[in-house]
Enzyme design. Structure first.
Site, PDB file in Angstrom:
ATOM      1  CE  LYS A 158      53.697  69.187  59.194  1.00  0.00           C
ATOM      2  NZ  LYS A 158      54.165  70.424  60.164  1.00  0.00           N
TER       3      LYS A 158
ATOM      4  NE  ARG B 274      47.837  73.438  58.252  1.00  0.00           N
ATOM      5  CZ  ARG B 274      48.674  72.708  57.207  1.00  0.00           C
ATOM      6  NH1 ARG B 274      49.376  71.662  57.582  1.00  0.00           N
ATOM      7  NH2 ARG B 274      48.508  73.200  55.797  1.00  0.00           N
TER       8      ARG B 274
END
Length: 268
Positions: free
Chosen positions: A214, A248
């Site tokens: 991210k 995740r």
């Protein structure tokens, strides 16, 4: 905790959720697994590398993403769920905030609904999950990064999702929380969340950390999405040390190794 027919020791272990984006435009791997054969091969690869859950997403949720209809999302994810269900023995999660998609997904065998809006986007989502008996992951999210006291507001807003779940009839042992790294937060806020994961892990619910590749990693290291593995591994180590039950991730093998090494050092 049970997810489908599978038992997870969420108090004493950290499991890997493998990301399967069947989208043309996801921020990191858009288009790579859009074809059914490619999606199945990638799913099998993640299972072989040690994934404990597969999370299937049919709509990109990157910043500035293009929204699609529930019908188009269903057309993308349901055939993949069906094929994974018939080909592999692993829990399946559907990454959606639309109740219509969730209803179809659980009808076709999805064991979990991963809602990036924590039941706040679609008023029918809680009812759908409750009636299905599926597990759910409720993520903290916000349309704008505006807070009075960020840490306190972040925790309270996440617990609002839990209240919505309970009001809908979702059992406590069906609930997982996600701090929502990269959603409704500035760069500094994302780091604050990572620094204070215990603010959620101490609430009595399993916590899933979704930080893989991210922007908080990209901004910190000044790297593009395809070069953020090392930064992701650091967040996974932090997740284990903070008591998170799930991470995740895109890169299953490497993150699982990081989990095992961290647990060995911690004596777990």
């Amino acid at each position: 905790m049970k997810i489908g027919n599978y038992d997870f020791d969420v108090k004493n272990n950290t499991y890997v959720m493998g990301i399967l984006n069947v989208t043309p435009d996801s921020f990191s791997d858009g288009g790579k697994w859009f074809n059914m054969d490619d999606a199945l091969r990638h799913c099998e690869s993640m299972i072989n590398e040690g994934a404990s859950i597969i999370d299937i997403g049919g709509e990109s949720t990157r910043p500035g993403y293009k929204k699609i209809s529930a019908g188009e999302e269903i057309e993308r994810v349901i055939p993949v769920i069906d094929r994974i269900r018939s080909s592999f023995d692993i829990p399946v999660s559907v990454d959606t905030y639309k109740s219509e998609v969730a209803a179809e997904a659980v009808r076709h065998g999805a064991d979990m609904v991963n809602d990036i809006w924590g039941l706040k986007a679609d008023p029918e989502m809680g009812r759908v999950i409750a009636q299905s008996g599926a597990a759910c992951c409720l993520m903290h999210n916000k349309s704008e990064a505006v807070y009075n006291d960020f840490t306190q507001d972040f925790v309270n807003e996440t617990l609002e999702c839990v209240s919505l779940a309970k009001q809908a009839g979702i059992a406590e042992d069906r609930i997982i929380l996600d701090p929502g790294i990269g959603f409704g937060k500035t760069y500094e806020m994302n780091l604050l969340v990572l620094r204070n994961l215990n603010k959620l892990t101490d609430k009595g619910y399993p916590v899933l950390l979704g930080c893989s590749r991210k922007s908080v990693i990209g901004l910190t290291l000044d790297l593009p999405a395809d070069q953020r593995l090392e930064g992701t591994l650091v967040t996974t180590v932090s997740a284990v040390m903070s008591g998170c039950a799930f991470v995740r991730v895109h890169d299953v093998r490497e993150n699982l190794r990081a989990i095992r090494m961290t647990r060995a050092i911690l004596g777990k």
